[in-house]
Design a protein around this motif. Structure first.
Motif, mmCIF file in Angstrom:
data_model
loop_
_atom_site.group_PDB
_atom_site.id
_atom_site.type_symbol
_atom_site.label_atom_id
_atom_site.label_comp_id
_atom_site.label_asym_id
_atom_site.label_seq_id
_atom_site.Cartn_x
_atom_site.Cartn_y
_atom_site.Cartn_z
ATOM 1 N N GLU A 215 0.857 -1.239 0.058
ATOM 2 C CA GLU A 215 -0.063 0.005 0.002
ATOM 3 C C GLU A 215 0.824 1.278 -0.053
ATOM 4 O OE1 GLU A 215 -3.588 0.557 0.358
ATOM 5 O OE2 GLU A 215 -3.136 -1.438 -0.964
ATOM 6 N N HIS A 216 1.809 1.291 0.776
ATOM 7 C CA HIS A 216 2.663 2.663 1.114
ATOM 8 C C HIS A 216 4.138 2.349 0.850
ATOM 9 C CE1 HIS A 216 -1.004 3.779 2.989
ATOM 10 N NE2 HIS A 216 -0.918 2.543 3.975
ATOM 11 N N GLY A 217 4.615 1.268 0.571
ATOM 12 C CA GLY A 217 6.172 1.156 0.408
ATOM 13 C C GLY A 217 6.657 1.550 -1.113
ATOM 14 N N GLN A 218 7.849 2.152 -1.357
ATOM 15 C CA GLN A 218 8.307 2.162 -2.567
ATOM 16 C C GLN A 218 9.900 1.915 -2.307
ATOM 17 O OE1 GLN A 218 7.187 2.975 -5.493
ATOM 18 N NE2 GLN A 218 5.270 2.937 -4.839
ATOM 19 N N ALA A 265 8.201 2.311 9.976
ATOM 20 C CA ALA A 265 8.040 3.562 9.531
ATOM 21 C C ALA A 265 6.597 3.594 8.821
ATOM 22 C CB ALA A 265 8.957 4.299 8.853
ATOM 23 N N LEU A 266 6.097 2.260 8.448
ATOM 24 C CA LEU A 266 4.782 2.269 7.767
ATOM 25 C C LEU A 266 3.844 1.959 8.542
ATOM 26 C CD1 LEU A 266 5.862 0.311 4.534
ATOM 27 C CD2 LEU A 266 5.640 2.687 4.765
ATOM 28 N N GLY A 267 3.948 1.742 9.987
ATOM 29 C CA GLY A 267 3.140 1.222 11.049
ATOM 30 C C GLY A 267 3.131 -0.219 11.311
ATOM 31 N N TRP A 268 4.178 -1.124 10.967
ATOM 32 C CA TRP A 268 4.169 -2.239 11.252
ATOM 33 C C TRP A 268 4.951 -2.715 12.510
ATOM 34 C CZ3 TRP A 268 8.317 -5.843 11.352
ATOM 35 C CH2 TRP A 268 7.888 -7.340 11.641
#
Length: 301
Positions: A215-218, A265-268
């Motif tokens: 969803e949010h990683g690059q 940092a993505l909330g994991w």
């Protein structure tokens, strides 16, 4: 609807990822699996299952997905020496086809990398056919990003365990094997020297991590692994019972470094502990268990 393809969606980790995605509103999920190690027993409701090889992804997927989670590769280190032809077929030809599919269709690729890349002070990719192909694929994906603007994120998995893991045969996982031996009252077999450290990570923690990366990683560098490290001998002793030491095997790394800051940092954050999981396994009444797998849905600790 967000259209998502999971390669290897009938496998151990892939089935849990399919289950996660199919349970979310606004997701349509397809699985592409050749069932070399996956099983129809792992099918979950709400997923469209396609039987096929990743080398033929452009023929099997007749639409443009928003996201492709590529988990459908050969995934055993020590066994890869005996299966090198299969390793190259799945992890080179198959993955090349998936990468090219994503480039041509313009969809984001999330690749399931391996912690073997970070083993033993950087020597991991040289230790087995499996480790080499996995590391080479991460480099190729990065270059596709540079050459063609491919949108991608690479997540590195660390020693998954939990429901649906394989507990017998050449593709069995360690926790699955030990669970079966404990249930049967047989010896726990540990490959010498037993000091090999692993960051055992519950499959649901891995799935939560790779979902957030999708969803949010690059880009590269999303480790999805528990910070708790235990030697194989430590794990065997947690299970209890007799231990039999086996001769050393090629490709059996001693340690793999882990830095999950980008994923956190993505909330994991991992929710499960392997030591608590083993305690629950030991407390389970195996007389009521019909098979040797590990289908227990244990709670986070």
């Amino acid at each position: 609807m967000k259209k998502v393809v999971v390669t290897g969606g009938a496998g151990f980790i892939g089935s849990h990822l399919c289950e996660k995605l199919a349970g979310l509103p606004g997701y349509a999920v397809w699985s592409l699996d050749n069932y070399s190690s996956g099983s129809t027993d792992n099918h979950v409701e709400g997923v469209t299952y396609l039987n096929g090889d990743t080398r033929d992804i452009d023929q099997r997927i007749d639409f443009t997905p928003d996201l492709v989670f590529h988990l459908g590769e050969y995934s055993r280190t020590e066994q890869s020496f005996a299966d090198v032809e299969k390793v190259l077929q799945f992890n080179q030809s198959g993955t090349q086809a998936v990468i090219e599919f994503c480039r041509q269709r313009g969809c984001k690729l999330v690749y399931a990398g391996s912690s073997t890349k970070f083993a033993d002070a950087g020597s991991g990719p040289e230790q087995s056919p499996y480790a080499w192909t996995k590391a080479a694929n991460t480099q190729l994906i990065q270059l596709y990003g540079k050459w063609y603007g491919l949108s991608y994120a690479i997540a590195y998995f660390y020693n998954a365990y939990g429901p649906r893991e394989i507990s017998s045969g050449p593709y069995a996982t360690l926790i699955g094997l030990f669970t079966r031996h404990m249930r049967d009252g047989s010896e726990l077999q540990v490959v010498h020297p037993g000091a090999q450290v692993r960051n055992f990570t519950h499959v649901r923690d891995i799935v939560e991590g790779v979902y957030l990366v999708g969803e949010h990683g690059q880009g590269d560098g999303y480790a999805v692994g528990s910070e708790e490290g235990y030697s194989v001998l430590d794990i065997a002793r947690m299970f209890g019972g007799p231990i039999k030491m086996l001769p050393p095997r090629p490709g059996n790394r001693m340690h793999a470094s882990l830095n999950s800051e980008k994923t956190q940092a993505l909330g994991w954050a991992p929710q499960y502990s392997v030591s608590q999981y083993i305690k629950q396994l030991r407390a389970h009444d195996w007389r009521q268990q019909a098979d040797a797998e590990t289908p227990l849905d244990l709670t986070p600790q």
